[in-house]
Design a protein around this motif. Structure first.
Motif, PDB file in Angstrom:
ATOM      1  N   SER A 268       0.317  -1.508   0.563  1.00 24.97           N
ATOM      2  CA  SER A 268       0.560  -0.311  -0.057  1.00 24.97           C
ATOM      3  C   SER A 268       0.489   1.089  -0.230  1.00 24.97           C
ATOM      4  O   SER A 268       0.318   2.068  -0.753  1.00 24.97           O
ATOM      5  CB  SER A 268      -0.559  -0.153   1.088  1.00 24.97           C
ATOM      6  N   ASP A 269       1.728   1.079   0.869  1.00 23.64           N
ATOM      7  CA  ASP A 269       2.788   2.833   0.835  1.00 23.64           C
ATOM      8  C   ASP A 269       3.815   3.244  -0.531  1.00 23.64           C
ATOM      9  O   ASP A 269       3.605   3.677  -0.959  1.00 23.64           O
ATOM     10  CB  ASP A 269       3.731   2.604   1.663  1.00 23.64           C
ATOM     11  N   MET A 270       3.732   1.679  -1.699  1.00 24.89           N
ATOM     12  CA  MET A 270       4.105   1.903  -2.634  1.00 24.89           C
ATOM     13  C   MET A 270       3.230   2.425  -3.859  1.00 24.89           C
ATOM     14  O   MET A 270       3.607   3.144  -4.906  1.00 24.89           O
ATOM     15  CB  MET A 270       4.931   0.665  -2.596  1.00 24.89           C
ATOM     16  N   GLN A 271       2.409   2.100  -3.159  1.00 24.92           N
ATOM     17  CA  GLN A 271       1.045   2.643  -4.467  1.00 24.92           C
ATOM     18  C   GLN A 271       0.016   3.771  -4.479  1.00 24.92           C
ATOM     19  O   GLN A 271      -0.124   4.948  -5.480  1.00 24.92           O
ATOM     20  CB  GLN A 271      -0.234   1.806  -3.483  1.00 24.92           C
ATOM     21  N   ILE A 272       0.460   4.304  -2.798  1.00 22.90           N
ATOM     22  CA  ILE A 272      -0.098   5.716  -2.119  1.00 22.90           C
ATOM     23  C   ILE A 272       1.391   6.851  -3.173  1.00 22.90           C
ATOM     24  O   ILE A 272       1.385   7.462  -3.361  1.00 22.90           O
ATOM     25  CB  ILE A 272       0.385   6.292  -0.702  1.00 22.90           C
ATOM     26  N   THR A 273       3.037   6.579  -3.291  1.00 19.12           N
ATOM     27  CA  THR A 273       4.258   7.106  -3.106  1.00 19.12           C
ATOM     28  C   THR A 273       3.182   7.248  -5.292  1.00 19.12           C
ATOM     29  O   THR A 273       3.842   8.284  -5.777  1.00 19.12           O
ATOM     30  CB  THR A 273       5.171   6.939  -3.241  1.00 19.12           C
TER      31      THR A 273
ATOM     32  N   GLY B   8       7.670  10.010   8.139  1.00 17.69           N
ATOM     33  CA  GLY B   8       8.755  10.223   7.547  1.00 17.69           C
ATOM     34  C   GLY B   8       8.801  10.682   6.136  1.00 17.69           C
ATOM     35  O   GLY B   8       9.254  11.361   5.108  1.00 17.69           O
ATOM     36  N   ARG B   9       8.035   9.259   5.611  1.00 24.40           N
ATOM     37  CA  ARG B   9       7.227   9.266   4.215  1.00 24.40           C
ATOM     38  C   ARG B   9       6.333  10.434   3.309  1.00 24.40           C
ATOM     39  O   ARG B   9       6.684  11.034   2.661  1.00 24.40           O
ATOM     40  CB  ARG B   9       7.044   7.636   4.176  1.00 24.40           C
ATOM     41  N   GLN B  10       5.516  10.515   4.366  1.00 23.07           N
ATOM     42  CA  GLN B  10       5.362  11.817   4.585  1.00 23.07           C
ATOM     43  C   GLN B  10       5.607  12.907   3.426  1.00 23.07           C
ATOM     44  O   GLN B  10       5.898  13.809   2.821  1.00 23.07           O
ATOM     45  CB  GLN B  10       3.925  12.168   5.115  1.00 23.07           C
ATOM     46  N   LEU B  11       6.253  13.327   4.733  1.00 22.85           N
ATOM     47  CA  LEU B  11       7.299  14.132   4.344  1.00 22.85           C
ATOM     48  C   LEU B  11       8.564  14.391   3.353  1.00 22.85           C
ATOM     49  O   LEU B  11       8.927  15.301   2.346  1.00 22.85           O
ATOM     50  CB  LEU B  11       8.490  15.306   6.026  1.00 22.85           C
ATOM     51  N   SER B  12       9.210  13.342   3.171  1.00 14.57           N
ATOM     52  CA  SER B  12       9.562  13.159   2.038  1.00 14.57           C
ATOM     53  C   SER B  12       9.538  14.013   0.846  1.00 14.57           C
ATOM     54  O   SER B  12      10.041  14.417  -0.059  1.00 14.57           O
ATOM     55  CB  SER B  12      10.524  11.518   1.662  1.00 14.57           C
ATOM     56  N   LEU B  13       8.049  13.272   0.615  1.00 19.29           N
ATOM     57  CA  LEU B  13       7.154  12.931  -1.068  1.00 19.29           C
ATOM     58  C   LEU B  13       6.757  14.075  -0.820  1.00 19.29           C
ATOM     59  O   LEU B  13       6.740  15.144  -1.509  1.00 19.29           O
ATOM     60  CB  LEU B  13       6.342  12.494  -0.843  1.00 19.29           C
ATOM     61  N   LEU B  14       6.145  15.313   0.207  1.00 14.52           N
ATOM     62  CA  LEU B  14       5.702  16.557   0.783  1.00 14.52           C
ATOM     63  C   LEU B  14       6.790  17.836   0.137  1.00 14.52           C
ATOM     64  O   LEU B  14       6.627  18.977  -0.635  1.00 14.52           O
ATOM     65  CB  LEU B  14       5.494  16.907   1.663  1.00 14.52           C
ATOM     66  N   ILE B  15       8.232  17.012   0.599  1.00 14.87           N
ATOM     67  CA  ILE B  15       9.575  17.818  -0.031  1.00 14.87           C
ATOM     68  C   ILE B  15       9.696  17.883  -1.884  1.00 14.87           C
ATOM     69  O   ILE B  15       9.684  19.004  -2.262  1.00 14.87           O
ATOM     70  CB  ILE B  15      10.484  17.137   0.543  1.00 14.87           C
ATOM     71  N   LEU B  16       9.797  17.092  -2.142  1.00 18.30           N
ATOM     72  CA  LEU B  16       9.885  17.147  -3.672  1.00 18.30           C
ATOM     73  C   LEU B  16       8.018  17.934  -4.145  1.00 18.30           C
ATOM     74  O   LEU B  16       8.984  18.503  -5.137  1.00 18.30           O
ATOM     75  CB  LEU B  16       9.550  15.033  -4.068  1.00 18.30           C
TER      76      LEU B  16
END
Length: 636
Positions: free
Chosen positions: A254-259, A285-293
């Protein structure tokens, strides 16, 4: 002949049973790995193996069971099952089975978030693999250590372990090559070396020979393209990707699907929807990494900076928890080592007592023989010699015991101090490093259109963070020099006014808006000392006072009235003060009264070391009630 025939029949029956058990293990573990229905089958096979005396059958049953309960959530059953398997494999020298099961157990620890415990176990496994020259053990232990360090964002260390693991992989074995290349690609991506990340992601795709591995390889390649901010290449690769097939897409976690969904939305220019999708991640942590990009793609550098700061705090919190966990694990291991040491000492005491009893018995026999031969003087002399030897041995044993206990305590203290030092310095060093690294990336990114004001703010932030890092490193080096007694004292004739003026000048850059620094320059008292070191000590105290004073003033002055043989420098502030019971504790290294205020806890410790080198002293004036007052006595 009849008995030999019966024995052969039993051997054949056991072999047939073990062959059937092996086939059952292969079918259930490879085709129905986590099916809970396998638990009852495994228990039945285990009982039959015990009845038949089959060690192999027990191992097959235990392996079926620990895989079956791995996803049930019953940790006690999992651990008891796999620990029994590991113990049998180790006892029988079945090292491949031992390493495979130990690897599974460490992966289970990591899934529970017990990365520190997993790291200790992986290190133990690595030592065993080196001792047994097992390529399988060396591969799996290095792979696991790499995954643990990757989780901790220590990407360079993780790559070293992954590259070492590659040395123990068969040249045509596709699965470990795919796994390691994909892990290395993610390490390069995490450290923003996108060309290398894409190179290894391509290698992973080439080695993927099963659909599930091809899926992960495709996802990793798309993820690294997106991180590299090459949107055109990302769109082109997405069109050709097998992940466009709904069936394959649903096979992803699921986390890969969201990304992937968030990246697709960003590729369509729907950044609001992409941010909403990113927030569905369960990991902050994964939320913030994606939001930075996403913020960088939109050119919202302020938002990217805020997300980066939040990510730094999350990363620091994870690292702090891991260090606490490592310290707890180390305490447990030291406790076990101490218990083993105590048991060994008890055994030695028992041996000593036995030796003494035997010695006494021999002495009695000698005395009897001497009396029999009417040689009393020789008897007394020999008895005295025996007593002297016994006393000397007792003294030597006592000294050896004391030395061993002291060495153990010193080792415990050294380990605790090392971990405490790492834990204290981790956040203080990581925060300015994140600022330097993040802004340097933005300043050197040709796709970022920065105005002059934003660019100046970033350069100032980098400069300020560099100064902070430099001061921290200077303090640590200075303390190390004093500890090694390599600091020379250069005394010169000066006066208190010059000292105070220089300290005030150095502290001027750190004065908050709501605080004033009042240097008292009315007296000019002559003094012969190492001026630079005295200024350094006073600067530490004044900086400490400015940090802990929210409003009011900090006063710096000198007099020759408090002690006739000294010049007394004092620093008074109107801050919240320090409890009297902490008047000595505050000079301990790394101690901080308030853990939430930035700092390493080295300033006051460094000040005391400097003052001792000048034959002076520094202490907290506990009679002062309007804040805190520090007093430094310097021989006149």
């Amino acid at each position: 002949m009849l008995s030999l025939s019966v024995r052969a029949d039993k051997d054949n029956e056991l072999k047939d049973f073990e062959d059937r058990a092996y086939e059952l293990r292969m079918d259930l573990v490879h085709n129905h790995t986590f099916d809970t229905a396998n638990i009852a089958i495994a228990d039945s096979l285990y009982r039959e193996s015990v009845d038949r005396g089959s060690v192999s059958g027990k191992l097959y049953a235990l392996q079926i069971k620990y895989y079956a309960v791995a996803n049930v959530g019953n940790d006690s059953i999992f651990y008891s099952t796999i620990d029994e398997y590991i113990a049998i494999a180790k006892e029988m020298n079945y090292f491949e089975e031992y390493f495979d099961a130990t690897s599974t157990k460490i992966q289970y620890e990591m899934r529970l978030g017990e990365y520190s415990r997993g790291m200790f176990m992986a290190n133990d496994m690595l030592k065993m693999a080196e001792m047994e020259h097992s390529n399988l053990g060396l591969y799996e232990s290095n792979l696991l250590l790499g995954q643990i360090f990757k989780y901790r964002s220590s990407f360079n260390a993780a790559k070293r372990y992954f590259n070492t693991a590659l040395k123990y992989v068969e040249h045509d074995d596709s699965i470990p090559h795919f796994t390691l290349y994909r892990e290395i690609a993610e390490c390069y991506g995490g450290s923003m070396q996108y060309d290398k990340a894409l190179e290894y992601a391509n290698l992973a795709k080439q080695w993927a020979n099963f659909d599930i591995y091809r899926l992960y390889g495709e996802w990793t390649y798309l993820d690294e393209l997106f991180r590299a901010k090459d949107m055109n290449a990302f769109r082109a690769a997405l069109v050709e990707s097998m992940l466009n097939d709904e069936e394959y897409y649903k096979s992803l976690p699921s986390d890969m699907q969201i990304t992937l969904d968030a990246m697709k939305l960003a590729a369509q220019g729907r950044f609001d929807a992409a941010r909403t999708k990113a927030m569905e991640h369960g990991s902050e942590g994964r939320q913030l990494s994606l939001l930075i990009l996403l913020a960088q793609y939109e050119g919202k550098l302020g938002d990217a900076f805020q997300y980066q700061n939040r990510l730094s705090l999350v990363t620091d919190s994870i690292e702090s928890e891991l260090l606490d966990s490592e310290l707890a694990e180390l305490d447990v291991r030291l406790g076990k080592a101490n218990a083993e040491y105590q048991a060994e000492q008890a055994s030695r005491r028992h041996l000593l007592m036995t030796s003494i009893i035997i010695g006494v018995f021999l002495v009695i026999i000698i005395i009897g023989l001497i009396l029999w031969n009417r040689n009393r003087r020789l008897q007394n002399k020999q008895l005295k010699m025996a007593r002297d030897v016994t006393e000397q041995k007792n003294k030597e044993l006592t000294i050896a015991q004391a030395a061993t206990v002291k060495a153990l305590e010193e080792a415990e203290n050294a380990n605790a101090m090392r971990l405490y030092f790492i834990q204290n310095m981790s956040h203080e060093i990581r925060t300015p490093l994140n600022v330097i690294y993040g802004f340097a990336q933005l300043l050197t990114d040709p796709s970022m259109d920065l105005d002059a004001e934003s660019e100046m703010e970033m350069r100032m932030a980098i400069t300020d963070s560099t100064h902070k890092l430099t001061r921290m490193v200077d303090d640590i080096i200075t303390l190390s020099n004093y500890d090694s007694h390599s600091v020379k004292i250069n005394r010169i004739d000066t006066d208190s006014r010059c000292i105070i003026e220089e300290v005030a000048a150095r502290a001027s850059a750190e004065i908050p808006d709501s605080v004033t620094l009042n240097p008292v320059l009315s007296n000019s008292l002559p003094i012969s000392t190492d001026a630079e070191k005295l200024i350094s000590a006073l600067t530490q105290v004044v900086g400490n006072a400015l940090k802990f004073t929210d409003s009011g003033s900090v006063t710096l002055g000198a007099n020759d009235t408090e002690r006739p043989d000294c010049i007394t420098f004092y620093v008074e502030d109107t801050g919240k003060g320090i409890p009297a019971e902490l008047s000595e504790r505050i000079f301990d290294r790394f101690y901080k009264v308030d853990e939430y205020i930035p700092g390493t806890g080295l300033g006051l410790s460094l000040c005391r070391v400097i003052m001792e080198s000048l034959d002076g002293e520094v202490f907290l004036d506990t009679t002062y009630t309007r804040g805190a007052r520090f007093v430094l006595h310097v021989p006149a």
